[in-house]
Design an enzyme around this catalytic site. Structure first.
Site, PDB file in Angstrom:
ATOM      1  N   CYS A 185       0.827  -1.224   0.000  1.00 24.35           N
ATOM      2  CA  CYS A 185       0.000   0.000   0.000  1.00 24.35           C
ATOM      3  C   CYS A 185       0.853   1.264   0.000  1.00 24.35           C
ATOM      4  CB  CYS A 185      -0.938  -0.002   1.190  1.00 24.35           C
ATOM      5  SG  CYS A 185      -2.020  -1.431   1.214  1.00 24.35           S
ATOM      6  N   HIS A 201      -3.305   7.091   2.584  1.00 22.23           N
ATOM      7  CA  HIS A 201      -3.699   5.822   1.973  1.00 22.23           C
ATOM      8  C   HIS A 201      -5.114   5.480   2.438  1.00 22.23           C
ATOM      9  CE1 HIS A 201      -4.057   1.719   0.930  1.00 22.23           C
ATOM     10  NE2 HIS A 201      -3.831   1.253   2.145  1.00 22.23           N
ATOM     11  N   ASN A 251     -10.200  -0.221  -0.552  1.00 22.30           N
ATOM     12  CA  ASN A 251      -8.742  -0.073  -0.388  1.00 22.30           C
ATOM     13  C   ASN A 251      -8.043  -0.695  -1.598  1.00 22.30           C
ATOM     14  OD1 ASN A 251      -6.039  -0.536   0.230  1.00 22.30           O
ATOM     15  ND2 ASN A 251      -6.436  -1.119   2.356  1.00 22.30           N
TER      16      ASN A 251
HETATM   17  C1  LIG Z   1     -10.921  -5.116   9.620  1.00 22.64           C
HETATM   18  C2  LIG Z   1     -11.531  -4.203  10.665  1.00 22.64           C
HETATM   19  C3  LIG Z   1     -12.576  -3.274  10.049  1.00 22.64           C
HETATM   20  C4  LIG Z   1     -12.222  -5.073  11.707  1.00 22.64           C
HETATM   21  O1  LIG Z   1     -12.771  -4.240  12.716  1.00 22.64           O
HETATM   22  P1  LIG Z   1     -12.480  -4.579  14.236  1.00 22.64           P
HETATM   23  O2  LIG Z   1     -13.223  -3.591  15.014  1.00 22.64           O
HETATM   24  O3  LIG Z   1     -11.006  -4.649  14.430  1.00 22.64           O
HETATM   25  O4  LIG Z   1     -13.142  -5.997  14.346  1.00 22.64           O
HETATM   26  P2  LIG Z   1     -12.727  -7.232  15.285  1.00 22.64           P
HETATM   27  O5  LIG Z   1     -11.969  -8.199  14.489  1.00 22.64           O
HETATM   28  O6  LIG Z   1     -12.111  -6.725  16.570  1.00 22.64           O
HETATM   29  O7  LIG Z   1     -14.122  -7.827  15.611  1.00 22.64           O
HETATM   30  C5  LIG Z   1     -15.091  -7.083  16.378  1.00 22.64           C
HETATM   31  C6  LIG Z   1     -16.421  -7.813  16.354  1.00 22.64           C
HETATM   32  O8  LIG Z   1     -16.974  -7.759  15.012  1.00 22.64           O
HETATM   33  C7  LIG Z   1     -17.189  -9.086  14.518  1.00 22.64           C
HETATM   34  N1  LIG Z   1     -16.855  -9.075  13.112  1.00 22.64           N
HETATM   35  C8  LIG Z   1     -15.622  -9.240  12.537  1.00 22.64           C
HETATM   36  N2  LIG Z   1     -15.730  -9.152  11.199  1.00 22.64           N
HETATM   37  C9  LIG Z   1     -17.025  -8.909  10.936  1.00 22.64           C
HETATM   38  C10 LIG Z   1     -17.744  -8.702   9.749  1.00 22.64           C
HETATM   39  N3  LIG Z   1     -17.123  -8.677   8.537  1.00 22.64           N
HETATM   40  N4  LIG Z   1     -19.054  -8.457   9.826  1.00 22.64           N
HETATM   41  C11 LIG Z   1     -19.698  -8.434  11.020  1.00 22.64           C
HETATM   42  N5  LIG Z   1     -19.066  -8.624  12.185  1.00 22.64           N
HETATM   43  C12 LIG Z   1     -17.739  -8.860  12.145  1.00 22.64           C
HETATM   44  C13 LIG Z   1     -16.286  -9.966  15.322  1.00 22.64           C
HETATM   45  O9  LIG Z   1     -16.771 -11.282  15.370  1.00 22.64           O
HETATM   46  C14 LIG Z   1     -16.306  -9.284  16.667  1.00 22.64           C
HETATM   47  O10 LIG Z   1     -17.486  -9.657  17.334  1.00 22.64           O
HETATM   48  P3  LIG Z   1     -17.537  -9.827  18.944  1.00 22.64           P
HETATM   49  O11 LIG Z   1     -17.220  -8.468  19.504  1.00 22.64           O
HETATM   50  O12 LIG Z   1     -18.944 -10.270  19.216  1.00 22.64           O
HETATM   51  O13 LIG Z   1     -16.486 -10.840  19.290  1.00 22.64           O
HETATM   52  C15 LIG Z   1     -10.460  -3.339  11.358  1.00 22.64           C
HETATM   53  O14 LIG Z   1      -9.624  -4.123  12.169  1.00 22.64           O
HETATM   54  C16 LIG Z   1      -9.604  -2.628  10.369  1.00 22.64           C
HETATM   55  O15 LIG Z   1     -10.058  -1.828   9.582  1.00 22.64           O
HETATM   56  N6  LIG Z   1      -8.275  -2.845  10.416  1.00 22.64           N
HETATM   57  C17 LIG Z   1      -7.360  -2.220   9.529  1.00 22.64           C
HETATM   58  C18 LIG Z   1      -7.466  -2.859   8.225  1.00 22.64           C
HETATM   59  C19 LIG Z   1      -6.724  -2.123   7.191  1.00 22.64           C
HETATM   60  O16 LIG Z   1      -6.814  -0.927   7.129  1.00 22.64           O
HETATM   61  N7  LIG Z   1      -5.997  -2.848   6.406  1.00 22.64           N
HETATM   62  C20 LIG Z   1      -5.292  -2.330   5.332  1.00 22.64           C
HETATM   63  C21 LIG Z   1      -4.083  -1.665   5.810  1.00 22.64           C
HETATM   64  S1  LIG Z   1      -3.142  -1.223   4.437  1.00 22.64           S
END
Ligand SMILES: CC(C)(COP(=O)(O)OP(=O)(O)OC[C@H]1O[C@@H](n2cnc3c(N)ncnc32)[C@H](O)[C@@H]1OP(=O)(O)O)[C@@H](O)C(=O)NCCC(=O)NCCS
Length: 333
Positions: free
Chosen positions: A122, A258, A289
């Site tokens: 990225c 980004h 993204n």
């Molecule tokens: C991917 C992302 C949106 C996930 O969000 P998060 O808040 O970290 O989510 P978590 O993995 O902690 O999960 C939180 C809850 O949502 C749920 N969950 C995870 N993915 C889910 C989905 N796609 N849909 C619905 N619920 C989901 C989980 O089961 C968890 O539930 P719980 O609280 O009952 O256990 C976030 O981590 C993110 O954006 N990270 C950066 C990613 C990024 O920018 N990558 C590119 C970098 S170049």
């Protein structure tokens, strides 16, 4: 001992023209949610993404690169024969050799420009702009074409709840050339290889072909850790880039991070205490993204929406797998 000649180039470098290509297929959240037991509401709330673009069979890495490159070259007013180097940033061109940059250099009509691909995920576009600026100022190239391009839909696991909704496809390009005044500030860049596991291919090619059920090596990501790293560490890198450029947040017209996640963008803007006058790129809502393509695509939308114009000062910051990052301040063409 014989003394070798050295070269010096232009006093400064700047971006002379930008171009972009978005695949025609729009994929709304409703097409993604069933396989990952999610909802449009959850995806928008956690990432800011409403829809993304996925490339069709004809929209190859080369075809999208060429479309973006042609637009950038045309807008720059530079004859393709004046382009001495083509740098393509990508992690999703699956012909491992030769570099796709050689094809772009030929199809564009350059006179056998130096051409190579770079892999900084990225952060690739900002790495390319930094290289191009140094090449122009050192005299190793008069003009450089930088392309950021991805087809991440090929390597997105549509059953992975943590990443299926994030990644997308597209291309952006910039022509970098000589300038009498500074147009690209010194880059702040680096990598944190200790965390190289946070975003990566699930398998390398050897593991893929030895697998009982071979499939494309999907991207896997530890979303939470990436989120924390990007939100906190990258705001500091952004501030360092402003310091190196010798400007304050108030001097900025545009902030173009980004497009990883809308919440990361908001967290960075808060940490940097950006004044309300700074326009912030939010292309992720409609584009997802697109990794190396995300910054030029975000700029493209800012121009279209009237949020960016020629002469504006813009902070670019890109970060991702590696963990690699790069940031610089540019004057927009
Ligand atoms: C991917 C992302 C949106 C996930 O969000 P998060 O808040 O970290 O989510 P978590 O993995 O902690 O999960 C939180 C809850 O949502 C749920 N969950 C995870 N993915 C889910 C989905 N796609 N849909 C619905 N619920 C989901 C989980 O089961 C968890 O539930 P719980 O609280 O009952 O256990 C976030 O981590 C993110 O954006 N990270 C950066 C990613 C990024 O920018 N990558 C590119 C970098 S170049």
């Amino acid at each position: 001992m014989a003394e070798l000649r050295s070269t010096t180039g232009a006093p400064h470098a700047r971006i002379l023209g930008l171009g972009a290509y978005r695949p025609t297929r729009v994929v709304p959240n409703s097409e993604i949610v069933d396989r990952i037991d999610s909802s449009d509401e959850w995806i928008q709330q956690r990432s800011g993404i409403k829809e993304r673009r996925w490339a069709g069979p004809e929209e190859t890495v080369a075809a999208m690169s060429l479309a973006a490159a042609r637009e950038a070259v045309e807008r720059s007013g530079v004859d393709p024969r004046q382009i001495d180097a083509v740098v393509v940033a990508t992690v999703s061109h699956f012909m491992q050799t030769p570099a796709v940059a050689t094809q772009i250099a030929f199809e564009l009509g350059t006179e056998q420009a130096a051409a190579f691909d770079i892999s900084a995920a990225c952060a690739g576009f900002c790495h390319g702009v930094a290289l191009a600026s140094d090449m122009v100022r050192s005299g190793s190239a008069g003009h450089v074409l930088v392309v950021g391009v991805e087809r991440l839909s090929d390597i997105t696991d549509l059953d992975d709840r943590g990443s299926a909704f994030i990644f997308s496809d597209g291309a952006g390009a910039a022509v970098v050339g000589p300038s009498d005044t500074p147009g690209i500030s010194p880059v702040v860049w680096g990598s944190d290889g200790e965390q190289f596991d946070l975003i990566r291919s699930r398998q390398d090619w050897r593991e893929v072909i030895e697998d009982d059920a071979p499939r494309m090596p999907h991207l896997v990501m530890q979303g939470n850790s990436v989120f924390r790293w990007a939100s906190f560490t990258m705001a500091k890198v952004a501030q360092q880039a402003l310091d190196r450029a010798g400007i304050a947040p108030e001097d900025l017209d545009c902030f173009v991070p980004h497009q990883a996640n809308m919440r990361i963008t908001d967290a960075m803007a808060r940490a940097m205490k950006l004044p309300a006058s700074v326009r912030i790129a939010r292309d992720i809502a409609e584009q997802g993204n697109s990794s190396a393509a995300s910054i030029p695509l975000a700029l493209d939308r800012m121009y279209a929406d009237g949020d960016a114009k020629s002469g504006d000062t813009a902070l670019l910051i890109a970060f991702g797998a590696g963990l690699a990052y790069a940031a610089q301040v540019v004057v927009l063409p």
